[in-house]
Design a protein around this motif. Structure first.
Motif, PDB file in Angstrom:
ATOM      1  N   LYS A 130       0.310  -1.414   0.101  1.00  0.00           N
ATOM      2  CA  LYS A 130       0.210  -0.371  -0.133  1.00  0.00           C
ATOM      3  C   LYS A 130       0.378   1.688  -0.243  1.00  0.00           C
ATOM      4  CE  LYS A 130      -3.631   2.255   3.059  1.00  0.00           C
ATOM      5  NZ  LYS A 130      -4.327   2.168   3.541  1.00  0.00           N
ATOM      6  N   LEU A 131       1.712   1.362   0.890  1.00  0.00           N
ATOM      7  CA  LEU A 131       2.345   2.110   1.308  1.00  0.00           C
ATOM      8  C   LEU A 131       3.240   3.068   0.343  1.00  0.00           C
ATOM      9  CD1 LEU A 131       3.537   2.081   4.681  1.00  0.00           C
ATOM     10  CD2 LEU A 131       1.436   3.549   3.687  1.00  0.00           C
ATOM     11  N   ARG A 132       4.594   1.774  -0.172  1.00  0.00           N
ATOM     12  CA  ARG A 132       5.523   1.942  -1.236  1.00  0.00           C
ATOM     13  C   ARG A 132       5.341   3.014  -3.094  1.00  0.00           C
ATOM     14  NH1 ARG A 132       6.935  -3.666  -3.704  1.00  0.00           N
ATOM     15  NH2 ARG A 132       5.258  -4.076  -4.771  1.00  0.00           N
ATOM     16  N   ASP A 157       8.546   4.145   9.230  1.00  0.00           N
ATOM     17  CA  ASP A 157       7.618   5.460   9.799  1.00  0.00           C
ATOM     18  C   ASP A 157       6.207   5.134  10.020  1.00  0.00           C
ATOM     19  OD1 ASP A 157       9.901   8.363   9.686  1.00  0.00           O
ATOM     20  OD2 ASP A 157      10.493   6.470  10.423  1.00  0.00           O
ATOM     21  N   VAL A 158       5.311   4.528   9.098  1.00  0.00           N
ATOM     22  CA  VAL A 158       4.160   4.737   8.937  1.00  0.00           C
ATOM     23  C   VAL A 158       3.978   3.493  10.018  1.00  0.00           C
ATOM     24  CG1 VAL A 158       2.094   4.559   7.185  1.00  0.00           C
ATOM     25  CG2 VAL A 158       3.580   6.756   7.122  1.00  0.00           C
ATOM     26  N   LYS A 159       4.537   2.236   8.902  1.00  0.00           N
ATOM     27  CA  LYS A 159       4.263   0.752   9.236  1.00  0.00           C
ATOM     28  C   LYS A 159       4.398   0.364  11.020  1.00  0.00           C
ATOM     29  CE  LYS A 159       6.445  -2.240   7.578  1.00  0.00           C
ATOM     30  NZ  LYS A 159       7.744  -2.715   6.475  1.00  0.00           N
ATOM     31  N   GLN A 160       5.549   1.263  11.520  1.00  0.00           N
ATOM     32  CA  GLN A 160       5.650   1.763  12.804  1.00  0.00           C
ATOM     33  C   GLN A 160       4.815   1.995  13.612  1.00  0.00           C
ATOM     34  OE1 GLN A 160       8.435  -1.117  14.467  1.00  0.00           O
ATOM     35  NE2 GLN A 160       8.166  -1.149  12.102  1.00  0.00           N
ATOM     36  N   GLU A 161       4.343   3.882  13.332  1.00  0.00           N
ATOM     37  CA  GLU A 161       3.133   4.054  14.424  1.00  0.00           C
ATOM     38  C   GLU A 161       1.780   2.842  14.039  1.00  0.00           C
ATOM     39  OE1 GLU A 161       3.591   6.405  15.833  1.00  0.00           O
ATOM     40  OE2 GLU A 161       1.523   6.883  16.345  1.00  0.00           O
ATOM     41  N   THR A 162       1.923   2.549  12.865  1.00  0.00           N
ATOM     42  CA  THR A 162       0.713   1.976  12.830  1.00  0.00           C
ATOM     43  C   THR A 162       0.166   0.909  13.701  1.00  0.00           C
ATOM     44  OG1 THR A 162      -0.063   2.468  10.375  1.00  0.00           O
ATOM     45  CG2 THR A 162      -1.325   0.641  10.808  1.00  0.00           C
ATOM     46  N   PHE A 208      -9.598  -3.308  10.609  1.00  0.00           N
ATOM     47  CA  PHE A 208      -9.180  -2.680  11.360  1.00  0.00           C
ATOM     48  C   PHE A 208      -7.389  -1.493  11.223  1.00  0.00           C
ATOM     49  CE2 PHE A 208      -9.245   0.045  15.125  1.00  0.00           C
ATOM     50  CZ  PHE A 208      -7.704  -0.524  16.218  1.00  0.00           C
ATOM     51  N   VAL A 209      -7.022  -2.493  10.760  1.00  0.00           N
ATOM     52  CA  VAL A 209      -5.279  -2.054  10.864  1.00  0.00           C
ATOM     53  C   VAL A 209      -4.790  -1.272   9.023  1.00  0.00           C
ATOM     54  CG1 VAL A 209      -2.804  -3.496   9.890  1.00  0.00           C
ATOM     55  CG2 VAL A 209      -3.767  -4.312  11.956  1.00  0.00           C
ATOM     56  N   ASN A 210      -6.078  -2.007   8.247  1.00  0.00           N
ATOM     57  CA  ASN A 210      -5.727  -1.096   7.013  1.00  0.00           C
ATOM     58  C   ASN A 210      -6.269   0.394   6.752  1.00  0.00           C
ATOM     59  OD1 ASN A 210      -5.851  -0.672   4.533  1.00  0.00           O
ATOM     60  ND2 ASN A 210      -8.127  -1.137   3.946  1.00  0.00           N
ATOM     61  N   THR A 228      -4.309   3.922   7.119  1.00  0.00           N
ATOM     62  CA  THR A 228      -4.991   4.909   6.003  1.00  0.00           C
ATOM     63  C   THR A 228      -4.685   6.209   6.854  1.00  0.00           C
ATOM     64  OG1 THR A 228      -6.188   3.226   5.187  1.00  0.00           O
ATOM     65  CG2 THR A 228      -6.829   6.006   4.855  1.00  0.00           C
ATOM     66  N   ASN A 229      -5.303   6.516   8.247  1.00  0.00           N
ATOM     67  CA  ASN A 229      -4.783   7.499   9.384  1.00  0.00           C
ATOM     68  C   ASN A 229      -3.384   7.584   8.573  1.00  0.00           C
ATOM     69  OD1 ASN A 229      -7.785   7.373   9.582  1.00  0.00           O
ATOM     70  ND2 ASN A 229      -8.029   6.140  10.883  1.00  0.00           N
ATOM     71  N   VAL A 230      -2.661   6.861   9.541  1.00  0.00           N
ATOM     72  CA  VAL A 230      -1.051   7.594   9.817  1.00  0.00           C
ATOM     73  C   VAL A 230      -0.617   7.700   8.641  1.00  0.00           C
ATOM     74  CG1 VAL A 230       0.689   6.596  10.591  1.00  0.00           C
ATOM     75  CG2 VAL A 230      -1.430   5.946  11.246  1.00  0.00           C
ATOM     76  N   LEU A 231      -1.158   7.162   7.542  1.00  0.00           N
ATOM     77  CA  LEU A 231       0.055   8.124   6.015  1.00  0.00           C
ATOM     78  C   LEU A 231      -1.080   9.373   6.295  1.00  0.00           C
ATOM     79  CD1 LEU A 231       0.658   6.892   3.220  1.00  0.00           C
ATOM     80  CD2 LEU A 231      -1.120   6.180   2.360  1.00  0.00           C
ATOM     81  N   ARG A 232      -2.251   9.691   6.164  1.00  0.00           N
ATOM     82  CA  ARG A 232      -2.952  11.023   6.067  1.00  0.00           C
ATOM     83  C   ARG A 232      -2.231  12.167   6.868  1.00  0.00           C
ATOM     84  NH1 ARG A 232      -8.775   8.856   5.927  1.00  0.00           N
ATOM     85  NH2 ARG A 232      -9.026   8.148   3.895  1.00  0.00           N
ATOM     86  N   GLU A 233      -1.865  11.381   7.926  1.00  0.00           N
ATOM     87  CA  GLU A 233      -0.999  12.746   8.968  1.00  0.00           C
ATOM     88  C   GLU A 233       0.288  12.752   8.977  1.00  0.00           C
ATOM     89  OE1 GLU A 233      -3.227  10.621  13.524  1.00  0.00           O
ATOM     90  OE2 GLU A 233      -0.649  10.501  12.917  1.00  0.00           O
ATOM     91  N   GLN A 234       1.192  11.821   7.585  1.00  0.00           N
ATOM     92  CA  GLN A 234       1.880  12.224   7.323  1.00  0.00           C
ATOM     93  C   GLN A 234       2.136  13.027   6.391  1.00  0.00           C
ATOM     94  OE1 GLN A 234       4.758  10.288   8.336  1.00  0.00           O
ATOM     95  NE2 GLN A 234       6.706  10.938   6.610  1.00  0.00           N
TER      96      GLN A 234
END
Length: 197
Positions: free
Chosen positions: A36-38, A49-54, A76-78, A82-88
């Motif tokens: 998802k993130l790459r 960073d996003v993975k660890q925060e998630t 829930f994890v997904n 997504t929320n952490v990614l938006r904050e990033q």
């Protein structure tokens, strides 16, 4: 990639800190988040960073009993990712560091030279007007409008109640207006008071 179905037993082992279950959880969701993130982030560090925060937020939610339906663990994890990614995204959009050399070459289209000059001239006029005013009026206007101090502090400084402060501010504004009109109507240097001859 094969998707897993999670049951209550898995959730309980995860909550209890079972090493094998945790290793499976991290490996499984790391791969999913990586996919998802790459496509959405520029660097490996941002992805990590996003993975660890998630993971941190999911485990906090797990320990606080916020994950009650084992079959909803994946979504829930997904959604947490997504929320952490938006904050990033938001934090990256606020601060974008660039090289000083590059920054100096970019023209600043927001600077309006005439506006800056006019603002400075206005500041000079305001200072000039304030200098012409009685000290008390000058101090009140500075405290209330230029320094934007708390009204209660200003009242204490001048030894007055809030209602009377309004009267003092009103009088000071009238005095300022009077001085402003005098300065504006003053002939410019080299002009006579009548007709500029």
């Amino acid at each position: 990639m094969q998707f897993e179905a999670f049951d209550q037993s898995y959730l309980d082992r995860l909550r209890a800190g079972d090493p094998r279950t945790q290793a499976h959880f991290f490996a499984y969701f790391s791969r999913l988040m990586q996919l998802k993130l790459r496509a959405r982030l520029r660097t490996i560090q941002e992805i990590e960073d996003v993975k660890q925060e998630t993971f941190a937020r999911v485990f906090t939610a797990l320990q606080n009993g916020k994950i009650r339906q084992p079959d909803r663990l994946g979504p829930f994890v997904n959604s947490m990712c997504t929320n952490v990614l938006r904050e990033q995204y938001r934090s990256n959009s606020k601060v974008t560091p660039i090289d000083d050399e590059v920054a100096n070459e970019i023209p600043d289209r927001s600077v309006n030279v005439e506006g800056v000059v006019a603002a400075r001239q206005m500041e000079d006029k305001i200072r000039e007007i304030l200098d012409e005013m009685p000290e008390r009026d000058r101090r009140i206007l500075r405290a209330v409008f230029l320094e934007e101090r708390d009204k209660d502090d200003v009242c204490r400084e001048f030894g007055v109640q809030r209602d009377y402060l309004r009267v003092l501010v009103h009088r000071a504004k009238l005095a300022f207006k009077s001085e402003y009109i005098k300065i504006i109507n003053r002939p410019a240097p080299g002009q006579s008071a009548v007709g500029g001859l």
